[in-house]
Write an enzyme that holds these catalytic residues in place. Structure first.
Site, short mmCIF file in Angstrom:
data_model
loop_
_atom_site.label_atom_id
_atom_site.label_comp_id
_atom_site.label_asym_id
_atom_site.label_seq_id
_atom_site.Cartn_x
_atom_site.Cartn_y
_atom_site.Cartn_z
N CYS A 113 -59.98 44.84 -0.23
CA CYS A 113 -59.82 45.96 -1.15
C CYS A 113 -59.32 45.41 -2.48
O CYS A 113 -58.43 44.57 -2.51
CB CYS A 113 -58.82 46.96 -0.57
SG CYS A 113 -58.50 48.37 -1.64
N HIS A 156 -64.66 53.81 3.33
CA HIS A 156 -63.56 53.10 2.65
C HIS A 156 -63.15 53.86 1.39
O HIS A 156 -61.95 54.04 1.12
CB HIS A 156 -64.01 51.66 2.34
CG HIS A 156 -63.00 50.81 1.63
ND1 HIS A 156 -62.36 49.73 2.22
CD2 HIS A 156 -62.49 50.88 0.36
CE1 HIS A 156 -61.52 49.17 1.36
NE2 HIS A 156 -61.58 49.85 0.20
N GLU A 157 -64.15 54.34 0.63
CA GLU A 157 -63.85 55.04 -0.63
C GLU A 157 -63.25 56.43 -0.39
O GLU A 157 -62.30 56.83 -1.07
CB GLU A 157 -65.10 55.14 -1.51
CG GLU A 157 -65.76 53.81 -1.85
CD GLU A 157 -64.80 52.70 -2.22
OE1 GLU A 157 -63.76 53.00 -2.84
OE2 GLU A 157 -65.07 51.54 -1.87
N HIS A 160 -59.68 56.21 0.31
CA HIS A 160 -58.84 56.07 -0.90
C HIS A 160 -58.47 57.45 -1.47
O HIS A 160 -57.36 57.67 -1.94
CB HIS A 160 -59.56 55.27 -1.98
CG HIS A 160 -59.38 53.79 -1.87
ND1 HIS A 160 -58.15 53.17 -1.91
CD2 HIS A 160 -60.30 52.79 -1.76
CE1 HIS A 160 -58.30 51.85 -1.82
NE2 HIS A 160 -59.61 51.59 -1.72
C1 NB4 Z 1 -64.81 48.05 -0.88
C2 NB4 Z 1 -65.50 47.56 0.39
C3 NB4 Z 1 -64.62 46.89 1.39
C4 NB4 Z 1 -65.29 47.09 2.72
C5 NB4 Z 1 -68.24 44.48 2.00
C6 NB4 Z 1 -68.05 43.83 0.67
C7 NB4 Z 1 -66.72 43.40 -1.18
C8 NB4 Z 1 -65.07 45.83 -2.00
C9 NB4 Z 1 -64.12 46.96 -1.70
C10 NB4 Z 1 -66.21 48.26 2.58
C11 NB4 Z 1 -66.13 48.70 1.16
C12 NB4 Z 1 -63.67 47.50 -3.05
C13 NB4 Z 1 -63.05 49.85 -3.15
C14 NB4 Z 1 -67.74 42.64 -1.74
C15 NB4 Z 1 -68.92 42.52 -1.02
C16 NB4 Z 1 -71.32 41.96 -0.91
C17 NB4 Z 1 -72.32 42.26 -1.98
C18 NB4 Z 1 -73.27 41.59 -4.07
C19 NB4 Z 1 -73.24 40.60 -5.17
C20 NB4 Z 1 -70.98 40.11 -4.72
C21 NB4 Z 1 -70.96 41.14 -3.62
C22 NB4 Z 1 -69.98 40.80 -2.54
F1 NB4 Z 1 -67.57 42.10 -2.92
N1 NB4 Z 1 -66.89 43.98 0.02
N2 NB4 Z 1 -65.51 43.55 -1.86
N3 NB4 Z 1 -64.70 44.57 -1.62
N4 NB4 Z 1 -62.68 48.53 -2.93
N5 NB4 Z 1 -69.06 43.12 0.17
N6 NB4 Z 1 -70.01 41.80 -1.50
N7 NB4 Z 1 -72.29 41.25 -3.03
O1 NB4 Z 1 -66.11 46.05 -2.57
O2 NB4 Z 1 -61.40 48.22 -2.82
O3 NB4 Z 1 -62.12 50.76 -2.75
O4 NB4 Z 1 -71.92 40.50 -5.73
NI NI Z 2 -60.53 49.71 -1.62
#
Ligand code: NB4
Ligand code: NI
Length: 186
Positions: A113, A156-157, A160
């Site tokens: 997160c 997840h969102e 929040h």
């Molecule tokens: C939200 C996610 C955490 C688990 C699964 C994932 C990443 C977040 C948090 C479910 C939702 C943010 C919002 C990533 C990621 C895969 C896709 C595309 C190209 C890099 C990117 C990396 F970054 N979680 N981070 N966490 N949050 N996959 N990826 N990729 O997004 O806290 O509340 O760029």
């Molecule tokens: Ni988050």
């Protein structure tokens, strides 16, 4: 443009509040908030802009994470097999899960997160399928059915917006404990 310094961190009470319902017509402030949240996600996933601005990559961002206690969250979910394809890109306004599968799923790598600086390992049990009711930008109520990875991101969102963080849902004693028939997404 949002940077990591603008992201609220665990311990900030805004992350534990229930966000305020959004009213319509959408205020200019809320329109910009939606735009700016999506912009963060796009930039954070850009191989040039992400590192350039020191952004942690994100597939979702909820308003309380930018210190706004309103019920809005943006998601930008790339396809797991073909990362050039987008599975889901939208801003959820006043989202509510109105039905969910019995089937549980979890990301094999656990969840991270943007508001939680340390790595907290463990399976985060999520519903494999959900139906979400939300409002579009005009204030019309809509429903969407989601499955697997995009469903996990939206849960997840939505968490929040209700003051919940992913680690609340990890089994404290046995972080890798989850129902036997859970689908683990690698
Ligand atoms: C939200 C996610 C955490 C688990 C699964 C994932 C990443 C977040 C948090 C479910 C939702 C943010 C919002 C990533 C990621 C895969 C896709 C595309 C190209 C890099 C990117 C990396 F970054 N979680 N981070 N966490 N949050 N996959 N990826 N990729 O997004 O806290 O509340 O760029
Ligand atoms: Ni988050």
């Amino acid at each position: 443009m949002y940077l990591m310094k603008d992201i609220t961190r665990d311990g900030n009470p805004v992350l534990r509040k229930v966000a305020q319902k959004v009213t319509f017509p959408l205020s200019e402030k809320n329109k910009k908030l939606a735009d700016d949240m999506m912009e963060y996600l796009v930039n954070s996933q850009d191989p040039e802009l992400g590192p350039k601005y020191g952004l942690r990559a994100g597939v979702g961002l909820a308003a309380p994470q930018v210190d706004e206690s309103v019920a809005m969250a943006s998601v930008l979910v790339p396809n797991l097999e073909d990362p050039d394809k987008i599975d889901l890109q939208m801003t959820l306004i006043n989202p509510v899960i109105i039905s969910e599968s019995v089937q549980i799923t979890a990301l094999g790598e656990g969840e991270g997160c943007l508001s939680v600086d340390k790595d907290i390992p463990g399976y985060v049990p999520r519903y494999n399928k959900i139906t979400v009711r939300y409002d579009d930008f005009e204030g019309n109520s809509q429903t969407i059915r989601l499955k697997g990875y995009p469903a996990i991101v939206c849960q997840h969102e939505i968490d929040h917006l209700n003051g919940h963080l992913f680690y609340d849902k990890i089994n404290k004693k046995e972080p890798l404990k989850i129902s036997d028939d859970a689908i683990i997404i690698e």
